[in-house]
Scaffold this motif. Structure first.
Motif, mmCIF file in Angstrom:
data_model
loop_
_atom_site.group_PDB
_atom_site.id
_atom_site.type_symbol
_atom_site.label_atom_id
_atom_site.label_comp_id
_atom_site.label_asym_id
_atom_site.label_seq_id
_atom_site.Cartn_x
_atom_site.Cartn_y
_atom_site.Cartn_z
ATOM 1 N N ARG A 31 -7.839 -7.452 -8.982
ATOM 2 C CA ARG A 31 -9.091 -7.119 -9.673
ATOM 3 C C ARG A 31 -9.828 -6.020 -8.931
ATOM 4 N N ASN A 32 -10.814 -5.447 -9.600
ATOM 5 C CA ASN A 32 -11.675 -4.414 -9.042
ATOM 6 C C ASN A 32 -10.893 -3.130 -8.727
ATOM 7 N N LEU A 33 -9.939 -2.811 -9.590
ATOM 8 C CA LEU A 33 -9.168 -1.585 -9.416
ATOM 9 C C LEU A 33 -9.968 -0.374 -9.894
ATOM 10 N N GLU A 34 -9.851 0.709 -9.170
ATOM 11 C CA GLU A 34 -10.423 1.974 -9.612
ATOM 12 C C GLU A 34 -9.701 2.342 -10.903
ATOM 13 N N ARG A 35 -10.407 2.864 -11.884
ATOM 14 C CA ARG A 35 -9.869 3.025 -13.246
ATOM 15 C C ARG A 35 -8.695 3.997 -13.359
ATOM 16 N N SER A 36 -8.480 4.844 -12.347
ATOM 17 C CA SER A 36 -7.380 5.810 -12.448
ATOM 18 C C SER A 36 -6.079 5.316 -11.809
ATOM 19 N N ILE A 37 -6.093 4.098 -11.223
ATOM 20 C CA ILE A 37 -4.886 3.557 -10.582
ATOM 21 C C ILE A 37 -3.784 3.370 -11.631
ATOM 22 N N THR A 38 -2.576 3.782 -11.273
ATOM 23 C CA THR A 38 -1.433 3.644 -12.177
ATOM 24 C C THR A 38 -0.565 2.455 -11.758
ATOM 25 N N GLU A 39 0.331 2.068 -12.645
ATOM 26 C CA GLU A 39 1.256 0.979 -12.328
ATOM 27 C C GLU A 39 2.157 1.370 -11.158
ATOM 28 N N ALA A 40 2.575 2.628 -11.103
ATOM 29 C CA ALA A 40 3.412 3.095 -9.991
ATOM 30 C C ALA A 40 2.671 2.990 -8.660
ATOM 31 N N GLU A 41 1.374 3.285 -8.661
ATOM 32 C CA GLU A 41 0.575 3.172 -7.436
ATOM 33 C C GLU A 41 0.428 1.712 -7.008
ATOM 34 N N LEU A 42 0.322 0.808 -7.976
ATOM 35 C CA LEU A 42 0.266 -0.621 -7.651
ATOM 36 C C LEU A 42 1.563 -1.065 -6.986
ATOM 37 N N VAL A 43 2.692 -0.621 -7.521
ATOM 38 C CA VAL A 43 3.992 -0.961 -6.928
ATOM 39 C C VAL A 43 4.041 -0.467 -5.482
ATOM 40 N N GLU A 44 3.633 0.775 -5.250
ATOM 41 C CA GLU A 44 3.661 1.346 -3.895
ATOM 42 C C GLU A 44 2.741 0.582 -2.944
ATOM 43 N N LEU A 45 1.630 0.093 -3.439
ATOM 44 C CA LEU A 45 0.682 -0.672 -2.635
ATOM 45 C C LEU A 45 1.289 -1.991 -2.158
ATOM 46 N N PHE A 46 2.056 -2.646 -3.038
ATOM 47 C CA PHE A 46 2.623 -3.956 -2.726
ATOM 48 C C PHE A 46 3.993 -3.886 -2.067
ATOM 49 N N LYS A 47 4.707 -2.785 -2.225
ATOM 50 C CA LYS A 47 6.079 -2.654 -1.739
ATOM 51 C C LYS A 47 6.256 -2.936 -0.240
ATOM 52 N N PHE A 63 5.150 -5.198 1.452
ATOM 53 C CA PHE A 63 5.163 -6.643 1.672
ATOM 54 C C PHE A 63 6.432 -7.307 1.152
ATOM 55 N N GLY A 64 7.222 -6.588 0.352
ATOM 56 C CA GLY A 64 8.462 -7.155 -0.166
ATOM 57 C C GLY A 64 8.823 -6.613 -1.532
ATOM 58 N N THR A 65 9.698 -7.330 -2.199
ATOM 59 C CA THR A 65 10.217 -6.916 -3.507
ATOM 60 C C THR A 65 9.151 -7.054 -4.588
ATOM 61 N N VAL A 66 8.964 -5.991 -5.349
ATOM 62 C CA VAL A 66 8.038 -6.009 -6.480
ATOM 63 C C VAL A 66 8.870 -5.948 -7.756
ATOM 64 N N LYS A 67 8.788 -7.021 -8.551
ATOM 65 C CA LYS A 67 9.552 -7.085 -9.801
ATOM 66 C C LYS A 67 8.901 -6.217 -10.878
#
Length: 84
Positions: free
Chosen positions: A6-22, A24-28
């Motif tokens: 939650r509280n994501l800046e409105r321009s964040i993309t799905e690819a950026e979310l994947v890179e943020l979590f990657k 820590f491990g596998t992102v499905k």
């Protein structure tokens, strides 16, 4: 484990979310929830990490982190109750 972000800046993309979590491990998958009428981000999304231990590390490591100036909130997503 499905993770609510939650509280994501409105321009964040799905690819950026994947890179943020990657780190820590596998992102499905990662999804930024969009408004159907405006096709703009609603400021939240979901990340699916198949390994529960990695997902918990990601939640602890990313909760309150500032991303593009916004302090994101990260927690395990709760299942929606089934409609009757």
């Amino acid at each position: 484990m499905n993770i609510l972000v939650r509280n994501l800046e409105r321009s964040i993309t799905e690819a950026e979310l994947v890179e943020l979590f990657k780190p820590f491990g596998t992102v499905k998958s990662a999804v930024v929830v969009m408004d159907a009428g405006t096709n703009k981000s609603k400021g939240f999304g979901f990340v699916d990490m198949p390994n529960g231990r990695e997902a918990i590390k990601a939640i602890k490591g990313l909760n309150t982190l500032k991303v593009k100036g916004m302090g994101i909130r990260v927690k395990a997503a709760e299942d929606k109750p089934e409609a009757k």
